[in-house]
Enzyme design. Structure first.
Site, PDB file in Angstrom:
ATOM      1  CE1 TYR A  48      -3.231  -2.883   0.291  1.00 35.63           C
ATOM      2  CE2 TYR A  48      -2.605  -3.119   2.602  1.00 35.63           C
ATOM      3  CZ  TYR A  48      -3.291  -3.576   1.492  1.00 35.63           C
ATOM      4  OH  TYR A  48      -4.038  -4.725   1.577  1.00 35.63           O
ATOM      5  CB  SER A 119      -4.434  -6.041   6.642  1.00 32.65           C
ATOM      6  OG  SER A 119      -5.306  -6.425   5.610  1.00 32.65           O
ATOM      7  CE1 TYR A 120      -0.960  -9.386  -0.224  1.00 30.85           C
ATOM      8  CE2 TYR A 120       1.149  -8.532   0.535  1.00 30.85           C
ATOM      9  CZ  TYR A 120       0.411  -9.297  -0.354  1.00 30.85           C
ATOM     10  OH  TYR A 120       1.056  -9.977  -1.363  1.00 30.85           O
ATOM     11  CD1 TRP A 168      -7.046  -5.239  -0.213  1.00 34.28           C
ATOM     12  CD2 TRP A 168      -6.947  -6.682  -1.915  1.00 34.28           C
ATOM     13  NE1 TRP A 168      -5.739  -5.653  -0.325  1.00 34.28           N
ATOM     14  CE2 TRP A 168      -5.650  -6.537  -1.369  1.00 34.28           C
ATOM     15  CE3 TRP A 168      -7.131  -7.548  -2.997  1.00 34.28           C
ATOM     16  CZ2 TRP A 168      -4.541  -7.229  -1.867  1.00 34.28           C
ATOM     17  CZ3 TRP A 168      -6.032  -8.239  -3.491  1.00 34.28           C
ATOM     18  CH2 TRP A 168      -4.753  -8.073  -2.931  1.00 34.28           C
ATOM     19  CG  ASP A 264     -10.218  -8.182  11.305  1.00 33.84           C
ATOM     20  OD1 ASP A 264     -10.335  -7.542  10.239  1.00 33.84           O
ATOM     21  OD2 ASP A 264      -9.359  -9.064  11.469  1.00 33.84           O
ATOM     22  CG  HIS A 298      -9.362  -5.183   8.162  1.00 32.89           C
ATOM     23  ND1 HIS A 298      -8.739  -6.357   8.525  1.00 32.89           N
ATOM     24  CD2 HIS A 298      -8.641  -4.689   7.119  1.00 32.89           C
ATOM     25  CE1 HIS A 298      -7.697  -6.572   7.741  1.00 32.89           C
ATOM     26  NE2 HIS A 298      -7.611  -5.571   6.882  1.00 32.89           N
TER      27      HIS A 298
END
Length: 582
Positions: A48, A119-120, A168, A264, A298
Site C-alpha cells: 500500500y 492485514s496484508y 480491496w 474484523d 479491520h
C-alpha cells in the site's frame, strides 16, 4: 519499553535497495537512531505504499526508532517503489526470507529481526516466517488474513466475499496497478483512473455490485480484472491450497503476538493462528504466543466503532499498542524478559466495556449454553414444543442489505455494531428474542447457530446474526455468519473446514445447517435482551445465492425461494454461546 533512555535524533533513509534472489530490486524507507550503534530491525512489508501514513495508535515507527530499533518499511514486489510484478500472496515467502536476511546484515543491525504490521502486512510475516530465516526472532501479525481462505478471506460458509474482495482490488490495489500499466501513456492512465473512481462511486451507492452476472462487472483495466477471478471459484478450487496457511504453522519458529478485533473481517484468522501457535508452543515447550482482541474493525483502533462508543479504555491510545509491540520485542529480540508483563491474553468485553485478562484462549472456565428458537419469535433455554415452522420468501432481486458487522466495504457501508431494526422489519427476516435479562450475561468466545431448515430451491443461503437489544429498542448487531446450502458438507461444524464438491439440496427437504458466527466478547446487561436474526442474504457483503443452483458469477437468472425454519423437539434450531461468569 526499552530500559535505555530514548534517543534524541532519528535518521530516515529513503529508497534503500534490497536485491532479491532473482535480481529484482525492492525498496524501503529506513528509520534508525542517528547516533550510530547496532540495533534489532523491525521489518514491515506492504503493498500500500511504504511512505503512506501510519496509524500511531497501532504502531509508531518513529517511537520505535527512538527506543532503540531500526524500522524498515518495504514496498513488496511490483508495488510503488519496488520493481517486479505483483502476484498477491505467492511472492511473499521468498521475498520475505531474502529481506529478513538482508536486514540482519545491515551495518546498523545487531543480527536480529522482528516483523510487524496488520492485514496484508501480517500475511507477509507468516509467509516469511514459514521459510524459517535464521534472523527472524519474533512477529506481531495484526488482523491477519489468509489463515483459511474459504473461511473469511475469499469465502465464508461457501458464499463469496464479494464486497471486501471488490473494494480491496479497486481501492488499495487498483491505482498503483493502473499507474504501472500506463506508465508511458498519461492519457490512458488518466482514463483508467477515471474509470476506477467511477466504479468506486457506483459501488458506494450499491448500484455497481448489484450487477448480474458478476462476470459482467465493469473493469477499468485488465490489470484489475484478474484479481477478481476468485469470485468464480468454489470451495474445492486448488488455488486455495496455494494460499492456505492453516496446517502449516509447524514451519514457524518465531513466536507471535496476535492483535485482532471483534469486528474484523478476518477475526477467524487471528483466533485460528493464535490457537495453532499456542498448541505448537505447548508441544515444543517454547515461548507461548500472546493475544489482544479489542472492539475494533479491520481498520482503526479507536474506542468508537459503528454506532457505539466503548469508552476511552477501548482505544489503541489507552491500550498503547506501540508499547505492547516494543515490550514484546524487548523480550524476544533484546532478552529483556522483565518488559513482558501482564496477562498473555487480553480481551475487551463490550457492554461492560472493560478489558479482561486470561492466561489462554479459549478462556478458562468457559461453558457452552444453548438458546432455542421458539415458534412465537421467542428465544429460550428450553427446547421448543411441537410447532409449525416459520416461513419467509427470499428474492435475490431484493436482498437484505448489509448494515454493519465484520466487514471491509466502502466508506458508505462502515463496519461495526449498527442498529438492525430497519432490516428486521422486512418480511424476509425472522427474529427470535429472549425475555428481558435480570442479570449480566457474558459471552466470551465462539458463537454458532444450528438451523433445521428447508427450501423450495436446489440451492440457497441462510444468514444468522446475534443481536443485543437495548432497553430503548435499539437492536445492535454483535456477530453474524452465513452458510450456502450446497457447501454445507464443507462446513460440518464451527471452526472446521473440509472442502468437498458442492452438492445441491433436495427442495422442500429438511437439512441441518451449522452457521459459524466466529466469536465475540459481549456482556448483555440487565434490561437487555438476546436476539437471533435469520434471513438469507447480506448484500453486498456476500454474493447473492440465485436460488437456481447456478453461480452469480456466471448467471443472471434468479428464482424466489420459500424458506422454512423449524423449531420443534425433533428439529430444534438454536444458537450456541460460549459463556463466562460476569
Amino acid at each position: 519499553m526499552a530500559t535505555t533512555a530514548p534517543v534524541r535524533e532519528v535518521q530516515i533513509e529513503y529508497d534503500v535497495e534490497t536485491p532479491m534472489r532473482d535480481g529484482t530490486i525492492l525498496r524501503s524507507t529506513v528509520y534508525r537512531p542517528a547516533a550510530g550503534g547496532r540495533y534489532p530491525v523491525l521489518l514491515s512489508r506492504t503493498p500500500y505504499g511504504r511512505d503512506a501514513g501510519t496509524d500511531p495508535l497501532y504502531f509508531d515507527p518513529l517511537r520505535a526508532a527512538r527506543n532503540g530499533y531500526v524500522v524498515v518499511r518495504q514496498d513488496v514486489r511490483g508495488r510503488y517503489g519496488s520493481d517486479g510484478v505483483f502476484d498477491p500472496s505467492h511472492q511473499e515467502a521468498d521475498d520475505g526470507h531474502d529481506t529478513v536476511q538482508w536486514a540482519a546484515d545491515l551495518p546498523y543491525c545487531d543480527g536480529t529481526v522482528g516483523m510487524w504490521g496488520r492485514s496484508y502486512f501480517a500475511e507477509t510475516q507468516w509467509r516469511a516466517a514459514m521459510t524459517r530465516p535464521s534472523a527472524l526472532r519474533a512477529i506481531v501479525p495484526g488482523v491477519s488474513a489468509a489463515h483459511e481462505p474459504v473461511d473469511g478471506f475469499q469465502m465464508r460458509g461457501g458464499a463469496r466475499e464479494l464486497g471486501s474482495r471488490w473494494v480491496w482490488v479497486h481501492g488499495p490495489i487498483g491505482p498503483d496497478l493502473l499507474a504501472r500499466q500506463h506508465a508511458g501513456d498519461p492519457a490512458a492512465r488518466q482514463q483508467a483512473m477515471t474509470g476506477l473512481l467511477a466504479g468506486l462511486d457506483s459501488a458506494s451507492t450499491g448500484d455497481l455490485l448489484a450487477t448480474l452476472p458478476l462476470s459482467a462487472l465493469p473493469e477499468p483495466d485488465p490489470a484489475t480484472a484478474g484479481l477478481m477471478a476468485s469470485l468464480a471459484r468454489d470451495v474445492t478450487d486448488t488455488e486455495w491450497d496455494r494460499t492456505r496457511l492453516d496446517g502449516r504453522y509447524d514451519r514457524v519458529q518465531a513466536p507471535a503476538l496476535h492483535i485482532g478485533g471483534w469486528f474484523d473481517v478476518f477475526l477467524a484468522g487471528t483466533l485460528g493462528q493464535y490457537r495453532a501457535t499456542a498448541d505448537l508452543a505447548a508441544e515444543r515447550g517454547t515461548r507461548p504466543p500472546r493475544l489482544v482482541i479489542g472492539p475494533w474493525p479491520h481498520v482503526g483502533v479507536a474506542g468508537v466503532c459503528g454506532e457505539l462508543d466503548f469508552g476511552p479504555t477501548a482505544s489503541g491510545a489507552f491500550v498503547d499498542l506501540t508499547d505492547l509491540h516494543l515490550r514484546w520485542y524487548d523480550a524476544t529480540l533484546k532478552g529483556q524478559e522483565e518488559q513482558l508483563t501482564g496477562d498473555p491474553v487480553r480481551l475487551f468485553v463490550m457492554g461492560e466495556n472493560r478489558w479482561r485478562g486470561y492466561d489462554r484462549y479459549p478462556v478458562p472456565g468457559a461453558r457452552a449454553e444453548e438458546w432455542y428458537l421458539q415458534p412465537d419469535g421467542g428465544l429460550d433455554r428450553r427446547v421448543a414444543s411441537a410447532s409449525a415452522p416459520d416461513i419467509y420468501d427470499y428474492d435475490p432481486r431484493d436482498p437484505v442489505p448489509t448494515v454493519g458487522g465484520s466487514t471491509l466495504l466502502t466508506p458508505s457501508l462502515p463496519p461495526g455494531p449498527y442498529d438492525q431494526r430497519a432490516i428486521e422489519a422486512r418480511p424476509d427476516v425472522l427474529t427470535y428474542t429472549s425475555a428481558v435479562l435480570q442479570q449480566p450475561y457474558t459471552v466470551l468466545g465462539a458463537v454458532s447457530v444450528t438451523l433445521h431448515a428447508a427450501s423450495s430451491a436446489p440451492d440457497t443461503d441462510f444468514v444468522a446474526r446475534l443481536v443485543d437489544v437495548h432497553p430503548d429498542g435499539r437492536a445492535m448487531g454483535v456477530a453474524d455468519g452465513i452458510i450456502r446450502a450446497s457447501a454445507r458438507e464443507s462446513y460440518p461444524e464451527p471452526g472446521v473446514v473440509r472442502p468437498v464438491p458442492p452438492t445441491p439440496i433436495e427442495p422442500d427437504t429438511v437439512y441441518e445447517y451449522r452457521i459459524d458466527l466466529w466469536a465475540t466478547g459481549q456482556t448483555f446487561l440487565p434490561g437487555h435482551r438476546i436476539r437471533v436474526d435469520v434471513t438469507s442474504s447480506s448484500h453486498p457483503r456476500w454474493d447473492r445465492n440465485l436460488n437456481t443452483g447456478h453461480s452469480a458469477y456466471d448467471s443472471a437468472d434468479t428464482a424466489v425461494a420459500r424458506q422454512r425454519i423449524f423449531h420443534d423437539p425433533d428439529r430444534p434450531s438454536l444458537i450456541t454461546l460460549t459463556v463466562v461468569e460476569p
